[in-house]
Design a protein around this motif. Structure first.
Motif, PDB file in Angstrom:
ATOM      1  N   LEU A 199     -84.395 -16.254-112.782  1.00 58.59           N
ATOM      2  CA  LEU A 199     -85.617 -15.481-112.584  1.00 58.59           C
ATOM      3  C   LEU A 199     -86.576 -16.228-111.662  1.00 58.59           C
ATOM      4  O   LEU A 199     -87.198 -15.627-110.776  1.00 58.59           O
ATOM      5  CB  LEU A 199     -86.296 -15.208-113.931  1.00 58.59           C
ATOM      6  N   ILE A 257     -79.885  -9.340-115.124  1.00 57.73           N
ATOM      7  CA  ILE A 257     -80.759 -10.169-114.289  1.00 57.73           C
ATOM      8  C   ILE A 257     -80.385 -10.023-112.816  1.00 57.73           C
ATOM      9  O   ILE A 257     -81.263 -10.012-111.936  1.00 57.73           O
ATOM     10  CB  ILE A 257     -80.672 -11.640-114.722  1.00 57.73           C
ATOM     11  N   GLY A 306     -90.401 -15.811-116.366  1.00 54.20           N
ATOM     12  CA  GLY A 306     -89.923 -15.164-117.578  1.00 54.20           C
ATOM     13  C   GLY A 306     -90.409 -15.865-118.824  1.00 54.20           C
ATOM     14  O   GLY A 306     -90.576 -17.092-118.847  1.00 54.20           O
TER      15      GLY A 306
END
Length: 425
Positions: free
Chosen positions: A143, A108, A150
């Motif tokens: 995110l 990520i 996401g």
């Protein structure tokens, strides 16, 4: 050899980490993606990638800056990967951040470096367990901070024409402007392919006179192939329960055969046949037209196949991502621009400026009991520092640092991977 997409479809690029032998790679190629780079730690699996796909491949620990520089691939269309499964699997004891193979959080953190238009990461069903609710929430919140929405989805390979159940937990993330056009692939459970139908041609290829009888026995989808890891597992079809499930389908799961049954091989009710490497690949979703060849010895080949992401599933998701980037269809109305809520206890602690009491956490947790919140706190504490403060007889909780690897140069995993590289998979 696997076919590269036609030039007219080569507008979508991908960088793939933990690429393995290329199950996800092949599926993404079929969807229309072209690899800018594939990174894989296992030399033999990397040889398989080079042998079959028109993709630049580097070998080594994907988190080692000396292996590749994510910044060199800024602007790629898709950042994808099948990050290691053992940290989240029951077989791997669900160690999460305590497992040196955990790379989900690290992946990520490559998003602001690579700046892809879309992200696709897959793992085992274990990551969907309550044990990892806070871990998932942290990823979704991160995110959101990066401008992505996401979504997690548990997909079963059997719904994509693959003759095994194989549940996989997949994360897809795109900016809201594109995510509102993303839809998970349509599936049709009525079109499932049985093991018998998938393998009949191979089982009968040397004239085995009992091939039809075997096909009738193998009239269901198979259990999930278990490739094992370099720490555990060999060229068999998995633990006792998996072998028993294969036996119900007329397959001896105690090993991998070197050849298909001969013309005079015994009936499957007397001696069950074993799968060959080619059969295992068919069970995992490789097609005969792929003309895919696996490098290495039999055990390595089987491990590569058993640990792969089925190509048809990767292809379907890749096509859905491309459709979203093209803004095909009507925009969705079920996205609110905020990350999905997986763990309200973690979310409350993460966003609070002061320590919270058990009573305050019960209020935010929809299960509504002290016992449930304490269970969440116990699970959370495995992946995060959690400070317990005595406030005049009232216990309060403050969320501390995430224990996982996000790219820290001084993290303990570097030493572990360097010491046990030959066992990491």
């Amino acid at each position: 050899m696997a076919k590269t997409p036609a030039a007219s479809k080569q507008e979508f690029s991908v960088v793939e980490v933990c690429a393995g032998a290329g199950g996800q790679s092949l599926g993404l190629h079929k969807a229309g993606f072209v690899h800018k780079l594939a990174v894989e730690i296992d030399q033999t699996a990397a040889d398989t990638l080079r042998r079959n796909l028109d993709a630049p491949v580097v070998v080594g620990d994907v988190a080692n800056p000396g292996v590749w520089d994510p910044g060199d691939y800024s602007g790629v269309t898709l950042f994808a990967g099948g990050v290691p499964c053992p940290p989240f699997s029951a077989a791997g004891k669900q160690l999460g951040t305590s497992d040196e193979r955990d790379l989900f959080a690290w992946a990520i953190e490559q998003i602001p470096v690579i700046r892809p238009k879309a992200v696709m990461l897959e793992n085992v069903r274990g990551l969907a367990a309550p044990r990892f609710a806070a871990y998932r929430q942290r990823i979704l919140d991160r995110l959101d901070e990066l401008g992505f929405v996401g979504e997690w989805k548990l997909l079963h390979a059997a719904d994509f024409g693959v003759p095994q159940l194989r549940p996989r937990f997949v994360l897809v993330a795109l900016p809201m402007a594109d995510m509102q056009y993303f839809r998970w692939p349509d599936t049709d459970a009525n079109e499932r392919v049985t093991v018998g139908d998938a393998l009949y041609e191979l089982m009968a290829s040397e004239g085995w006179k009992h091939a039809d009888a075997w096909r009738a026995i193998a009239s269901d989808i198979g259990p999930t192939l278990v490739g094992g890891s370099k720490k555990h597992g060999g060229a068999d079809l998995g633990p006792t329960r998996a072998k028993q499930a294969w036996a119900k389908l007329g397959v001896d799961g105690r090993g991998i055969a070197d050849a298909v049954p001969g013309a005079d091989a015994p009936a499957p009710t007397d001696v069950m046949p074993r799968l060959t490497i080619e059969m295992a690949a068919r069970i995992q979703g490789w097609r005969v037209e792929d003309e895919y060849e696996f490098s290495g010895r039999k055990t390595s080949q089987y491990r590569q196949i058993g640990n792969a992401f089925p190509p048809p599933v990767a292809q379907a998701i890749g096509e859905s991502i491309i459709a979203a980037l093209r803004h095909e269809g009507e925009p969705r109305t079920d996205l609110e621009g905020v990350a999905q809520l997986h763990d309200p206890v973690y979310r409350a602690l993460a966003k609070s400026a002061h320590p919270l009491s058990l009573a305050e956490l019960v209020e935010v947790y929809n299960e509504g009991s002290e016992v449930a919140v304490q269970q969440r706190l116990a699970a959370l504490q495995r992946d995060f520092e959690l400070e317990v403060i005595d406030d005049h007889g009232t216990q309060r909780y403050r969320l501390g640092d995430f224990k996982g690897f996000t790219g820290q140069s001084n993290h303990w995993r570097h030493e572990a991977v360097a010491k046990f590289t030959s066992r990491v998979s």
